[in-house]
Design a protein around this motif. Structure first.
Motif, PDB file in Angstrom:
ATOM      1  N   VAL A  34       0.858  -1.186   0.000  1.00  0.00           N
ATOM      2  CA  VAL A  34       0.000   0.000   0.000  1.00  0.00           C
ATOM      3  C   VAL A  34       0.891   1.231   0.000  1.00  0.00           C
ATOM      4  O   VAL A  34       1.670   1.451   0.936  1.00  0.00           O
ATOM      5  CB  VAL A  34      -0.920   0.018   1.237  1.00  0.00           C
TER       6      VAL A  34
ATOM      7  N   ILE B  25       3.224  -1.784   4.160  1.00  0.00           N
ATOM      8  CA  ILE B  25       2.527  -0.499   4.220  1.00  0.00           C
ATOM      9  C   ILE B  25       3.551   0.618   4.071  1.00  0.00           C
ATOM     10  O   ILE B  25       4.328   0.900   4.993  1.00  0.00           O
ATOM     11  CB  ILE B  25       1.753  -0.341   5.544  1.00  0.00           C
TER      12      ILE B  25
ATOM     13  N   THR C 261      -2.669   4.314   7.771  1.00  0.00           N
ATOM     14  CA  THR C 261      -3.387   3.154   7.230  1.00  0.00           C
ATOM     15  C   THR C 261      -4.138   2.458   8.350  1.00  0.00           C
ATOM     16  O   THR C 261      -3.629   2.307   9.466  1.00  0.00           O
ATOM     17  CB  THR C 261      -2.401   2.164   6.586  1.00  0.00           C
TER      18      THR C 261
ATOM     19  N   LEU D 209       5.591  -2.044   8.318  1.00  0.00           N
ATOM     20  CA  LEU D 209       5.253  -0.630   8.182  1.00  0.00           C
ATOM     21  C   LEU D 209       6.517   0.179   7.947  1.00  0.00           C
ATOM     22  O   LEU D 209       7.380   0.260   8.822  1.00  0.00           O
ATOM     23  CB  LEU D 209       4.539  -0.132   9.438  1.00  0.00           C
TER      24      LEU D 209
ATOM     25  N   LEU E 297      -0.422   3.825  11.907  1.00  0.00           N
ATOM     26  CA  LEU E 297      -1.081   2.551  11.617  1.00  0.00           C
ATOM     27  C   LEU E 297      -2.106   2.270  12.699  1.00  0.00           C
ATOM     28  O   LEU E 297      -1.831   2.438  13.894  1.00  0.00           O
ATOM     29  CB  LEU E 297      -0.048   1.422  11.585  1.00  0.00           C
TER      30      LEU E 297
END
Length: 373
Positions: free
Chosen positions: A109, A137, A142, A164, A169
């Motif tokens: 993402v 991520i 997110t 991450l 997050l």
């Protein structure tokens, strides 16, 4: 029945409980020492999975009766054939919905302010990309909701459900288990928030853990961290602030290391939770603090209104800090174990479960507001 009432009062009426504890604590301090070296009263007799299941129901996805079909992946009104394609199409502020099913491809993402929702029982398994994780991520802020992730491995032995590298997050009602690692972040992850989630049987060779937060801030509430394996910690945090509430952190008979490794100090607060170091733990410390050097100007440790069980077979230390360390502020905790301890009389200390009126191992008391199943 008696122990349930006591524990219920403990978490529901802390002020009244504190008053009773002060009185009981005064009496306790006047008693002769009853602290022989303690091994767990009843050594682990059940398989690990039965120890866990005797305390916690299986994790269950949230019910869903909407119009996202099984194995369907949507971003807005667009339908995609794979998680990878859907994630690649994400733009800032998008919502990605994943229909029920088992998915064996990972995804990255890059967009910001993205929310990813599991619609029904969504399982991501045996999937890893970039040699890192099932879900990489890279964007900021997110949110992942209602997703199960399992069996993630990579060549570097630290394969995570979530890696991450962005900032910010939120994990809510996720179940990460039986992988090398649950969550791994870089050194500037912003704020990581974990709510109503479950992390189980995670860790690898002392280098991968239930979660490993490399900096920023960490907030955990109403979650379960269970049975880290292969000498991993249930929680390893290098955050400036680590705040945990209404959560169970328990190793059972798994060969974990510490329950919590707060590597570089900072603010640590644990409230209304259960901490249980089990008989098979490889490390004598329940909590390690600042052992890799202090990094932050503000350092403070508070344990309040918790149930703490020190049941490792062998040396068992509640709190091990690099010196000089900040004062450990402990109030209104129920502590079971023979760890040498001096502190506020508002804590209740017992050598054994029987003395405290608790059922035998592996029973764990419930936590008010707990929701990791």
């Amino acid at each position: 029945m008696a122990h349930a009432l006591v524990l219920g009062a403990w978490f529901s009426y802390p002020e009244q409980a504190n008053k009773a504890l002060r009185l009981a604590g005064d009496a306790w301090e006047k008693m002769p020492s009853l602290k022989p070296a303690m091994n767990v009263e009843a050594a682990a007799k059940l398989p690990l999975h039965e120890e866990i299941s005797s305390n916690f129901a299986p994790w269950a996805p949230l019910a869903y009766d909407g119009d996202v079909l099984p194995t369907e992946i949507r971003v807005g009104d667009r339908v995609y054939a794979s998680l990878k394609d859907a994630a690649k199409a994400l733009k800032d502020n998008d919502l990605m919905e994943i229909g029920a099913g088992v998915y064996r491809t990972g995804f990255a993402v890059k967009a910001n302010n993205v929310t990813i929702l599991g619609r029904g029982h969504v399982v991501i398994e045996k999937a890893a990309i970039q040699g890192k994780a099932a879900m990489v991520i890279q964007g900021n802020n997110t949110t992942l909701h209602n997703i199960e992730c399992r069996f993630i491995t990579v060549r570097d032995k630290n394969g995570a459900c979530v890696r991450l590298s962005g900032s910010g997050l939120v994990l809510e009602h996720v179940y990460f288990h039986d992988s090398q690692q649950g969550v791994l972040t870089g050194g500037s992850p912003g704020t990581v928030r974990i709510y109503s989630s479950r992390f189980e049987r995670l860790g690898n060779r002392g280098r991968a853990h239930g979660i490993y937060i490399g900096g920023g801030k960490l907030i955990i509430d109403r979650s379960l961290f269970l049975a880290a394996k292969s000498e991993g910690h249930e929680i390893k945090s290098r955050s400036a602030s680590t705040r945990i509430s209404n959560t169970v952190i328990a190793s059972f008979s798994s060969r974990n290391s510490r329950l919590l490794d707060i590597s570089n100090g900072g603010v640590l607060s644990i409230k209304r939770s259960v901490l249980a170091q089990g008989p098979g733990s490889a490390n004598g410390d329940m909590i390690g603090y600042g052992l890799e050097g202090y990094k932050y100007k503000s350092n403070a440790v508070t344990l309040q209104d918790n149930v703490i069980l020190l049941e490792r077979n062998g040396r068992d230390v509640l709190y091990h800090a690099k010196q000089p360390s900040p004062a450990l502020i402990m109030t209104a905790n129920l502590i079971i174990g023979s760890d040498a301890y001096t502190g506020s009389n508002s804590n209740l200390l017992f050598d054994t479960r029987a003395q405290a009126g608790l059922p035998a191992y592996p029973f764990l008391p419930e936590v008010s507001g707990q929701d990791g199943s």
